[in-house]
Each structure stands twice: as C-alpha cells, then as structure tokens.
Write a protein that holds these residues in place. Structure first.
Motif, mmCIF file in Angstrom:
data_model
loop_
_atom_site.group_PDB
_atom_site.id
_atom_site.type_symbol
_atom_site.label_atom_id
_atom_site.label_comp_id
_atom_site.label_asym_id
_atom_site.label_seq_id
_atom_site.Cartn_x
_atom_site.Cartn_y
_atom_site.Cartn_z
ATOM 1 N N LEU A 142 0.835 -1.203 0.000
ATOM 2 C CA LEU A 142 0.000 0.000 0.000
ATOM 3 C C LEU A 142 0.875 1.261 0.000
ATOM 4 O O LEU A 142 0.614 2.217 -0.738
ATOM 5 C CB LEU A 142 -0.933 -0.007 1.216
ATOM 6 N N ARG A 143 1.970 1.253 0.788
ATOM 7 C CA ARG A 143 2.840 2.438 0.818
ATOM 8 C C ARG A 143 3.526 2.638 -0.530
ATOM 9 O O ARG A 143 3.672 3.768 -0.993
ATOM 10 C CB ARG A 143 3.863 2.319 1.958
ATOM 11 N N PHE A 144 3.930 1.533 -1.180
ATOM 12 C CA PHE A 144 4.467 1.684 -2.543
ATOM 13 C C PHE A 144 3.387 2.301 -3.446
ATOM 14 O O PHE A 144 3.660 3.164 -4.282
ATOM 15 C CB PHE A 144 4.882 0.330 -3.150
ATOM 16 N N GLY A 145 2.157 1.828 -3.240
ATOM 17 C CA GLY A 145 1.040 2.333 -4.037
ATOM 18 C C GLY A 145 0.813 3.817 -3.807
ATOM 19 O O GLY A 145 0.469 4.557 -4.732
ATOM 20 N N GLN A 146 1.022 4.268 -2.580
ATOM 21 C CA GLN A 146 0.847 5.693 -2.295
ATOM 22 C C GLN A 146 1.891 6.521 -3.040
ATOM 23 O O GLN A 146 1.617 7.628 -3.487
ATOM 24 C CB GLN A 146 0.941 5.934 -0.781
ATOM 25 N N ALA A 147 3.090 5.958 -3.217
ATOM 26 C CA ALA A 147 4.154 6.696 -3.910
ATOM 27 C C ALA A 147 3.811 6.896 -5.388
ATOM 28 O O ALA A 147 4.230 7.872 -5.995
ATOM 29 C CB ALA A 147 5.482 5.961 -3.768
ATOM 30 N N ARG A 148 3.042 5.975 -5.969
ATOM 31 C CA ARG A 148 2.621 6.216 -7.354
ATOM 32 C C ARG A 148 1.166 6.715 -7.396
ATOM 33 O O ARG A 148 0.520 6.711 -8.430
ATOM 34 C CB ARG A 148 2.856 4.976 -8.243
ATOM 35 N N LEU A 149 0.689 7.152 -6.277
ATOM 36 C CA LEU A 149 -0.611 7.787 -6.068
ATOM 37 C C LEU A 149 -1.795 6.832 -6.197
ATOM 38 O O LEU A 149 -2.418 6.497 -5.205
ATOM 39 C CB LEU A 149 -0.791 9.021 -6.962
ATOM 40 N N SER A 150 -2.109 6.382 -7.419
ATOM 41 C CA SER A 150 -3.288 5.506 -7.490
ATOM 42 C C SER A 150 -3.263 4.655 -8.742
ATOM 43 O O SER A 150 -2.617 5.017 -9.717
ATOM 44 C CB SER A 150 -4.574 6.342 -7.459
ATOM 45 N N PRO A 151 -3.983 3.529 -8.702
ATOM 46 C CA PRO A 151 -4.191 2.809 -9.961
ATOM 47 C C PRO A 151 -5.222 3.591 -10.781
ATOM 48 O O PRO A 151 -5.887 4.477 -10.253
ATOM 49 C CB PRO A 151 -4.754 1.453 -9.508
ATOM 50 N N ALA A 152 -5.364 3.247 -12.069
ATOM 51 C CA ALA A 152 -6.276 3.985 -12.945
ATOM 52 C C ALA A 152 -7.700 3.936 -12.395
ATOM 53 O O ALA A 152 -8.106 2.962 -11.763
ATOM 54 C CB ALA A 152 -6.226 3.389 -14.343
ATOM 55 N N THR A 153 -8.450 4.993 -12.654
ATOM 56 C CA THR A 153 -9.796 5.116 -12.085
ATOM 57 C C THR A 153 -10.853 4.404 -12.932
ATOM 58 O O THR A 153 -11.550 3.503 -12.447
ATOM 59 C CB THR A 153 -10.144 6.617 -11.953
ATOM 60 N N VAL A 154 -10.964 4.774 -14.218
ATOM 61 C CA VAL A 154 -12.076 4.274 -15.037
ATOM 62 C C VAL A 154 -11.981 2.760 -15.207
ATOM 63 O O VAL A 154 -12.994 2.053 -15.207
ATOM 64 C CB VAL A 154 -12.080 4.963 -16.422
ATOM 65 N N ASP A 155 -10.759 2.277 -15.328
ATOM 66 C CA ASP A 155 -10.562 0.833 -15.538
ATOM 67 C C ASP A 155 -11.079 0.010 -14.353
ATOM 68 O O ASP A 155 -11.442 -1.151 -14.516
ATOM 69 C CB ASP A 155 -9.082 0.558 -15.789
ATOM 70 N N GLN A 156 -11.113 0.623 -13.181
ATOM 71 C CA GLN A 156 -11.663 -0.111 -12.030
ATOM 72 C C GLN A 156 -13.176 -0.316 -12.188
ATOM 73 O O GLN A 156 -13.707 -1.337 -11.766
ATOM 74 C CB GLN A 156 -11.360 0.630 -10.727
ATOM 75 N N TYR A 157 -13.842 0.650 -12.804
ATOM 76 C CA TYR A 157 -15.279 0.456 -13.071
ATOM 77 C C TYR A 157 -15.475 -0.683 -14.067
ATOM 78 O O TYR A 157 -16.424 -1.470 -13.970
ATOM 79 C CB TYR A 157 -15.914 1.741 -13.619
ATOM 80 N N ALA A 158 -14.557 -0.759 -15.031
ATOM 81 C CA ALA A 158 -14.659 -1.831 -16.038
ATOM 82 C C ALA A 158 -14.463 -3.196 -15.369
ATOM 83 O O ALA A 158 -15.190 -4.152 -15.648
ATOM 84 C CB ALA A 158 -13.636 -1.610 -17.142
ATOM 85 N N VAL A 159 -13.493 -3.298 -14.459
ATOM 86 C CA VAL A 159 -13.278 -4.569 -13.746
ATOM 87 C C VAL A 159 -14.509 -4.899 -12.908
ATOM 88 O O VAL A 159 -14.976 -6.051 -12.878
ATOM 89 C CB VAL A 159 -12.012 -4.495 -12.861
ATOM 90 N N SER A 160 -15.074 -3.889 -12.269
ATOM 91 C CA SER A 160 -16.266 -4.120 -11.459
ATOM 92 C C SER A 160 -17.390 -4.709 -12.319
ATOM 93 O O SER A 160 -18.075 -5.652 -11.907
ATOM 94 C CB SER A 160 -16.694 -2.803 -10.807
ATOM 95 N N ALA A 161 -17.541 -4.191 -13.539
ATOM 96 C CA ALA A 161 -18.581 -4.716 -14.447
ATOM 97 C C ALA A 161 -18.268 -6.165 -14.839
ATOM 98 O O ALA A 161 -19.166 -7.014 -14.911
ATOM 99 C CB ALA A 161 -18.677 -3.830 -15.685
#
Ligand SMILES: Cc1ncc(COP(=O)(O)O)c(C=O)c1O
Length: 409
Positions: free
Chosen positions: A267-286
């Motif tokens: 998670l801390r590594f993830g914070q250093a690159r801020l975030s994973p892509a936003t819209v693609d998470q909606y696509a995975v959710s679908a």
C-alpha cells in the motif's frame, strides 16, 4: 556536450525478448506481408461487452485519483467474487487486496516488499521473462531452477530446496505457467508452502491464468495458494484483468496477501505512485458480474486452439508437450539457433504472403545456452490462423539456411 551518463541499471537493462521482433514485424507488415503474432500473450477474444460498456458509461465531471489501494467497493466485490465465480474455498477479505497497474505492478510491489538489493528469488526455468526484469530493477538476483519438457515441466521440490541459500527470500512461480502451461497441484502447492515455512521464504504465486485450465471438468480452475493451509503469512497471490477478461490494455491487476505487514508495504508503494487507474476499475467491477458460462466458453475456445496448434505442430514432425493451462507452448525446433531463426522468419520468410512472429525461448532462461533451440508460441489467435502458423513454421524449418539439428520427419 553533457557529462550525464546513465546508471548501469538504465544502460544495461535488457529489451524484452517477447517484444524484440516487434519493429521488424511491423516493417514486414508495411511491405504487404500478413504477420500472425504468436510472440505475445495478446488474445483476440473480444473483451466482454459489460466492461466496454462501463468505459462508455463513465461520465464523472472530474477524472479523479482513486485510493492508492483501489476503490473499497471494487476490493469488496473482488473478495466475494473469488469465493463464488472464482471458486476459492477459503474466504478473502477486501483488506487483503491491493489494486495495482496490472499484475506487473503487483509483482514489482511484492518483490520490492520482501527483498533488498543483493537478495535473490527462485524462479522455475523457463520462466516469465519479466520476473528477471523486475529483479534487475530492484537490484536482486533470479536463481533459476531447471524444469524439463521431458518431465512435463514439473517443478522439482528437491531442486528448489538445493538452490536455497542465505540470499534467497522467495519462490516465484506462475500457475498455470508461462511459458510452460504447467499447473501446480494442491499437493505441490502444499509441499512448497511447507518448504517455505521450513526455510523462512515467501511464496509469490502468479495466478493470472487461473481459469485457463483445460483437462478437468467444465468450470475447473487451477488450485490457488490462497486455499493452502499455512500460506497465510508467507503467501502472496498475483492476479490481473488482462488475460481472464481479454483486457490487457485495462492495466488492472491486484495482489492478495493475508500478511498484514506485506500488504501495508504494498500500500505504501502504491501511495508513492498515487493511485491505480480510475475508469478501468469500473470496467473490472462490471466484469465481475459475468456469469460462470462466460468463463467456460472462453476456456472451451482456448482448449480448441491448444488442441489445434499441438496437432498441427505434431503433423509438422515437431515434438511438443501438450500444455495443461494458460495459452503458451514451448516448442523445441530441429535447429541450433532459434533466435536467428525467428529473426529470419519475420524478416525474410513467407508462405503465400504470410509469416509469423515467434518469441525465442532463450530469453526465458537465465542458464547460459539453455533454450537456444526453442521458441514460445501463444495460442491467442483463432484455430484457422494457428494452423496456418504451424504450416508456415514447418515450411520455414525446411527452408532455413542456418545450421540444423535433426530435420523433422
Ligand atoms: C505469468 C504472468 N504474470 C503476470 C503478467 C502480467 O500481466 P499484466 O501486467 O498485463 O496484468 C503476465 C503477462 O503476460 C504473465 O504472463
């Protein structure tokens, strides 16, 4: 003139053997030759319509950052998907999941969380070539454990145990395997977990092809490390949207671990690159709403492709082992230098205006000289194209002006 010089890491980082022939292939296409790409794991199976619709439906006024470990709703939905459609026996908590930019970043985060420069990880040869790429990025070593076609690419636990030394921090294994297609059994996973316990190692199980297994009843999945008792503290699973939903360009993946310290480091590594892509998470959710049948139909299609390619290669006199899973085939050729052959195949050879782009397998080995006569073929195109590729390969072997071993029958 500037005195700036690159780091040794930057200057010496190797190009991907999977993509090495890409520009030659594009040039050949520009000259009017049809190129079938069997060098890369890019399926032609359509991305499921609900995913595509999710992209169309996105209409937020601001395209905002997501949380560094992914949207909580998505992580919760993923967690419950694993125990329904995903077929896992043991439950997974949303808190065990960190969403990443593809399985690639999940691998990088997992390796970064458990190694320091100078440490090493054990990989089974031939292995997914980017494991050594991430290792070089992190200043760690990959130690290869040889697996053999004549042993059905089995992972030999004694060879693994013998290779462990004071620098070893983890075993990294894809199951189903790339490029071997080997699927680890529950017993093999249990034995590896026991060994990791005994020797104080982490176990990174790369399960991005988990649904793509061909020899069990409809709906079978490769056994997961997350279902193995004793894997709680030492296990990390890598997963991805790329292959499962034919959505490589979504760049969505995630790691799953019940080890809290490891997950917090990711998670801390993830914070250093801020975030994973936003819209693609909606696509995975679908995609998580797709019915079980969608997966079964996809597996039927890949099984048909596997069987077609294996039979067509055998008809060319090539000695291939039928893979159990994923969509890769390691093929020994009756010649001495498969790298030179693949280059010649893409730059000079054609059969009826067509050729094929293959990946030399030597780039999937760390042992010098290993895999020199082997190529990796992906069965990501339809069966008709795969048959054409086998014919092209057979004709090319006969026409190859380089040094040969035994000519195929
Ligand atoms: C074994 C394995 N792991 C991980 C990945 C990474 O996939 P992605 O970053 O697209 O999720 C791949 C891609 O081909 C793979 O073959």
């Amino acid at each position: 003139m500037s005195n700036c010089t690159l780091s040794a890491r930057g200057a010496e980082f190797p190009a991907s053997p999977i993509r090495a022939l890409a520009s030659a292939a594009r040039a050949r296409e520009a000259s009017g030759i049809t190129v079938h790409y069997l060098n890369i794991g890019q399926p032609d199976v359509p991305t499921p319509e609900p995913m595509v619709q999710a992209y169309r439906d996105f209409n937020d006024t601001v395209l905002a950052y997501a949380p560094s470990d992914g949207f909580p709703d998505l992580r919760a939905k993923l967690a419950s998907w694993y125990t329904t459609i995903g077929g896992m026996r043991r439950s997974i908590d949303a808190e065990d999941i960190v969403v990443t930019t593809g399985g690639s970043e999940a691998l990088l985060f997992a390796m970064a969380a458990i190694t320091d420069p100078g440490d090493s990880i054990l990989v089974c040869e031939p292995y997914y070539t980017n494991y050594s790429g991430y290792a070089r990025l992190l200043g760690i070593h990959t130690k290869p454990i040889m697996c053999l076609a004549e042993e059905d690419w089995a992972v030999d636990i004694n060879r693994i145990a013998a290779a462990i030394d004071e620098t070893t921090r983890a075993i990294v294994i894809p199951t189903p395997g790339n490029p071997t297609g080997r699927v680890l059994t529950v017993e093999e996973l249990e034995a590896l977990v026991a060994l990791c316990h005994e020797r104080g190692l982490f176990f990174i199980s790369d399960e991005v092809y988990r649904e793509l297994v061909y020899d069990g009843p409809r709906g079978s999945k490769a056994p997961s490390l997350l279902d193995i008792d004793g894997s709680e503290e030492l296990g990390v699973v890598i997963d991805s949207a790329s292959k499962r939903w034919s959505a490589c360009g979504a760049r969505m993946g995630w790691l799953i671990t019940r080890n809290t310290a490891l997950r917090e480091a990711a998670l801390r590594f993830g914070q250093a690159r801020l975030s994973p892509a936003t819209v693609d998470q909606y696509a995975v959710s679908a995609a998580l709403d797709l019915p079980e049948d969608w997966y079964c139909d996809m597996v039927d299609e890949y099984r048909h492709r596997r069987d077609t390619l294996v039979a067509a290669l055998q008809a060319q006199g090539l000695d291939v082992t039928t893979p159990q899973g994923a969509f890769y085939l390691a093929v020994p050729l009756p010649l001495e230098d498969a790298s030179a052959f693949c280059h010649w195949l893409i730059t000079e050879f054609e059969l009826n205006g067509e050729t094929t782009c293959l990946a030399p397998l030597s780039g999937f080995y760390a042992t010098p000289g290993a895999g020199r006569n082997e190529v990796r073929m992906t069965y990501v195109l339809n069966a008709q194209k795969l048959e054409a590729c086998a014919n092209i390969l057979g004709a090319a072997i006969k026409a190859w002006p380089g040094a040969c071993a035994d000519a195929p029958a």
